[in-house]
Scaffold this active site. Structure first.
Site, PDB file in Angstrom:
ATOM      1  CD1 TRP A 159     -38.492  12.688  18.519  1.00 30.64           C
ATOM      2  CD2 TRP A 159     -37.722  10.775  17.651  1.00 30.64           C
ATOM      3  NE1 TRP A 159     -37.842  11.996  19.512  1.00 30.64           N
ATOM      4  CE2 TRP A 159     -37.353  10.835  19.013  1.00 30.64           C
ATOM      5  CE3 TRP A 159     -37.346   9.660  16.895  1.00 30.64           C
ATOM      6  CZ2 TRP A 159     -36.626   9.816  19.637  1.00 30.64           C
ATOM      7  CZ3 TRP A 159     -36.624   8.651  17.514  1.00 30.64           C
ATOM      8  CH2 TRP A 159     -36.271   8.728  18.876  1.00 30.64           C
ATOM      9  CG  ASP A 216     -44.392  10.871  15.969  1.00 30.84           C
ATOM     10  OD1 ASP A 216     -45.013  10.599  17.007  1.00 30.84           O
ATOM     11  OD2 ASP A 216     -43.150  10.700  15.846  1.00 30.84           O
ATOM     12  CE  LYS A 219     -40.807   9.152  23.912  1.00 32.23           C
ATOM     13  NZ  LYS A 219     -40.658   9.523  22.520  1.00 32.23           N
TER      14      LYS A 219
HETATM   15  C1  LIG Z   1     -39.845   9.015  21.401  1.00 30.61           C
HETATM   16  C2  LIG Z   1     -40.346   9.442  20.097  1.00 30.61           C
HETATM   17  C3  LIG Z   1     -40.247   8.631  18.956  1.00 30.61           C
HETATM   18  C4  LIG Z   1     -39.530   7.298  18.961  1.00 30.61           C
HETATM   19  O1  LIG Z   1     -40.238   6.366  19.661  1.00 30.61           O
HETATM   20  P1  LIG Z   1     -39.754   4.852  19.751  1.00 30.61           P
HETATM   21  O2  LIG Z   1     -40.928   4.203  20.417  1.00 30.61           O
HETATM   22  O3  LIG Z   1     -38.517   4.822  20.580  1.00 30.61           O
HETATM   23  O4  LIG Z   1     -39.532   4.352  18.364  1.00 30.61           O
HETATM   24  C5  LIG Z   1     -40.798   9.085  17.793  1.00 30.61           C
HETATM   25  N1  LIG Z   1     -41.411  10.266  17.710  1.00 30.61           N
HETATM   26  C6  LIG Z   1     -41.531  11.072  18.783  1.00 30.61           C
HETATM   27  C7  LIG Z   1     -42.229  12.372  18.645  1.00 30.61           C
HETATM   28  C8  LIG Z   1     -41.004  10.691  20.001  1.00 30.61           C
HETATM   29  O5  LIG Z   1     -41.106  11.503  21.054  1.00 30.61           O
END
Ligand SMILES: *Cc1c(COP(=O)(O)O)cnc(C)c1O
Length: 360
Positions: free
Chosen positions: A101, A171, A195
């Site tokens: 990511w 993030d 998540k």
């Molecule tokens: C799942 C995830 C993403 C991507 O998320 P989307 O909503 O599918 O774009 C980005 N960063 C992290 C840390 C993630 O776990």
């Protein structure tokens, strides 16, 4: 069939009480005679839902008044682009690459400026967090970027990097609200809610006010302009109303659980059950350096692909779902977010013990 123990990395398990409440309010939300799904986003009832959600989130995370909270769409993946679009003044940013990511965010940011990878753990399949105490942070970097919890590899920054005075952007998709964090250490905290908080479709962006800019290039799409979104209270256009409503319920659930301090204690206990087992198991082993282990995503392997597949299949049959590791890593991964009950992890470990006995 009843509910399973769902170890999915995302979209993931939600608190059962939240789902039940939503079920009770499905056809008639508090006397409005309609579902939240059917409601105008300009209605008083929805305004109250979004206002309360923001207030509860501020309360939970202790968000200072000079930070804005935005409820947006597009997935974290869209914000891989909106972060550089909104924050690059000098056109320079430094990224710490601790997994897929982070790497995707880095690749996307390259479209908008000069982007440096100042540290990486790619050399050992992202199984650790690099030492970030004295990195070659660029003189003119607009920000330093991290993916705080690496969903796929199961590592977490237990300590934030030394950004040498530059803004930190994180993030936090897969560790949102899993433990207290000091918001003031960040310029921007953002992530998808699917998540650890709610249904897919909602992004939360927490941004310090002075980072919102009037002077963005005209080419930045209005929807990705954080200043516009902040000025409009996340209601520039139709927001993901139902998702925000569920997030609001989860915020209240966490408050009832005792807030983020209590959540952290709960998550540490839960993760320890699994990690302690992995550390003494002769069959299963964790794949991550111990100091950098995530509380949320726990990857493990047997070392034998066929046995891994057998485990995943037998676990599924026994009611433990989504234990297959990410397609890029293989093996297994148990995601044990806030809403995974202690009992789920205890039962999983019991099952793993039994499997180990049977497959000596
Ligand atoms: C799942 C995830 C993403 C991507 O998320 P989307 O909503 O599918 O774009 C980005 N960063 C992290 C840390 C993630 O776990």
């Amino acid at each position: 069939m009843g509910r399973v123990y769902n170890f999915s990395a995302g979209p993931a398990v939600l608190p059962e009480v939240v789902l039940k409440e939503a079920q009770e309010e499905m056809l008639d939300y508090r006397g409005t005679g309609m579902s939240v799904m059917e409601m105008s986003h300009r209605s008083a009832a929805f305004q109250q839902i979004i206002d309360e959600a923001e207030a509860d989130l501020r309360d939970l995370m202790n968000i200072p008044d000079n930070y804005k909270v935005l409820f947006l769409q597009g997935g974290a993946s869209l914000h891989f682009a909106s972060i550089p679009m909104n924050l690059m003044k000098n056109g320079v940013a430094d990224y710490i690459i601790t997994g897929q990511w982070a790497k995707k965010a880095y690749e996307e940011a390259k479209k908008y400026g000069k982007v440096n990878a100042i540290a990486s753990s790619a050399d050992e399949t992202f199984s650790y967090i690099p030492d970030c105490s004295d990195l070659p942070v660029s003189e003119d970097a607009d920000y330093v970027y991290i993916c705080q919890n690496n969903t796929i590899y199961g590592t977490v920054f237990h300590e934030l990097p030394n950004t040498k005075g530059k803004e930190l952007v994180a993030d936090v998709s897969s560790c949102f609200l899993s433990e207290p964090i000091d918001v003031e250490k960040y310029g921007v905290i953002y992530g998808g809610v699917q998540k650890n908080i709610g249904p897919a479709g909602v992004q939360i962006v927490i941004i310090r006010e002075d980072l919102l800019r009037e002077d963005l290039p005209k080419t930045v799409p209005t929807m990705m302009n954080f200043k516009v979104q902040a000025d409009k209270g996340s209601l520039y256009n139709t927001p993901p109303c139902y998702g925000i409503y569920i997030c609001g319920k989860v915020f209240k659930w966490i408050k009832n659980m005792g807030g983020l301090e209590a959540m952290k204690v709960h998550n540490e206990k839960k993760a320890a059950i699994l990690y302690d087992f992995l550390d003494q198991s002769k069959l299963f082993k964790g794949t991550v350096r111990k100091e950098d282990r995530s509380l949320m995503n726990v990857p493990f392997v047997t070392g034998d692909k066929e046995l891994d597949a057998k485990f995943v299949a037998e676990a599924k049959a026994a009611g433990f779902e989504n234990l297959k590791g990410h397609r890029s890593v293989g093996g297994m991964r148990a995601s044990i977010y806030n809403a995974m009950p202690m009992e789920g992890v205890e039962k999983l470990v019991e099952f793993m013990k039994k499997f180990e006995e049977e497959n000596k």
